[in-house]
Motif scaffolding. Sequence first.
Motif, PDB file in Angstrom:
ATOM      1  N   GLU A 164       0.833  -1.207   0.000  1.00  0.00           N
ATOM      2  CA  GLU A 164       0.000   0.000   0.000  1.00  0.00           C
ATOM      3  C   GLU A 164       0.867   1.256   0.000  1.00  0.00           C
ATOM      4  O   GLU A 164       0.570   2.227  -0.686  1.00  0.00           O
ATOM      5  N   HIS A 263      -5.035  -0.351   9.224  1.00  0.00           N
ATOM      6  CA  HIS A 263      -3.911  -0.060   8.337  1.00  0.00           C
ATOM      7  C   HIS A 263      -3.453   1.359   8.603  1.00  0.00           C
ATOM      8  O   HIS A 263      -4.207   2.304   8.377  1.00  0.00           O
ATOM      9  N   TYR A 274       0.534   8.637   2.931  1.00  0.00           N
ATOM     10  CA  TYR A 274      -0.334   7.529   3.350  1.00  0.00           C
ATOM     11  C   TYR A 274      -1.543   8.051   4.124  1.00  0.00           C
ATOM     12  O   TYR A 274      -1.526   9.177   4.634  1.00  0.00           O
ATOM     13  N   HIS A 277      -6.593   3.776   7.682  1.00  0.00           N
ATOM     14  CA  HIS A 277      -7.980   3.322   7.485  1.00  0.00           C
ATOM     15  C   HIS A 277      -8.168   1.974   8.161  1.00  0.00           C
ATOM     16  O   HIS A 277      -7.193   1.336   8.579  1.00  0.00           O
ATOM     17  N   GLU A 279      -9.930  -1.855   7.707  1.00  0.00           N
ATOM     18  CA  GLU A 279     -10.513  -2.789   6.752  1.00  0.00           C
ATOM     19  C   GLU A 279     -11.179  -3.928   7.514  1.00  0.00           C
ATOM     20  O   GLU A 279     -10.595  -4.483   8.441  1.00  0.00           O
TER      21      GLU A 279
HETATM   22 FE    FE Z   1      -5.486  -0.937   3.437  1.00  0.00          FE
END
Ligand code: FE
Length: 327
Positions: A164, A263, A274, A277, A279
Amino acid sequence: MNKDAKLVMELRWDPTLGEWVMVSNIRSFRPWQPTSFCPFCPGAPETGYGWKALILENRYPMLSYSPPEPQKHRFYKTSKSLGRCFVVVETPQHDLEDICDLPVEDIAYVINMVKEKQEEISKEDYAVYFLWFRNKGKEIGVSLTHPHSQIYVTPFIPTRIERELKNAEEFWNENKECLFCKIMEVEVEDRVRLLYATENWVSFLPFYAHWPFEIHTYPKRHVQLLTQLTEIEIHDLAKMLKIVLCGLKILFSKPSPYIMVLHQAPLKGDYRYYHMHIEIYGILRDEGKLKYAAGVETGGGNFTYDAVPEENASRLREKILQCSLQQ
Ligand code: FE
Ligand code: ZN
Ligand code: ZN
């Protein structure tokens, strides 16, 4: 396990995929306990009484602040399992079905507690990443039903986070904006996969969902770490989690098993591109039907989605709306 068994606890590098594997046989040293014993209930040896939530050091961890020396190998790379593993006991109530059954204030209390733990851990030299996750349901392999989540403080950046970060950095350099802010903007515009929005948070089932009922929750503000959230944002996150997890819980006749993971950026360094968040992966495809990460997913690494994300989003949104009205 015989008494002469040797404790092995080390990181092993997979040179083909370029990622670490955490190896530990510490669980085999666990003393026998009756199955009815709950180590997280009030009055257990490590818990005591008079608490609303607790963070305990995992007694049989994959990572430790004093790990044994890793074994040397003539070809393969190994490293010390330097880190921490914690259990977050989210409530004294053993039989509470899920955290969405707690009042918003109590959920906020748990998030604040984890935030404080992260503040403390961030000062440690070995701490590279703070991974907070929650496994829910026996389908995920959860044996202790007392509501809890876990924290792994790792000496490396977890692989999915690394991916990511790489993609977010590329997007940032090419477009001069945040990939996640952009995704949030697109999901809000599209509306069809939007699940719920509060003052400070947006939840949606992403266009590119992997799991059948996958929920991504983004803070509207561009922030990298849990520790950057304000008191108000945390309270609002508690409300959001209560509502979306309630929606997932009542989607089918039995509560849906899920994995929830935070995350965020690594603890040290500049990751301004970045956007933190949460998930949530709801792993039931339908009533009683589990989605497995099998040949294509585990063997090949790409997910198949046996439905249409927009349709699943609409099914889940209907339940989430019911939950929000009960609020
Ligand atoms: Fe993520
Ligand atoms: Zn218990
Ligand atoms: Zn952003």
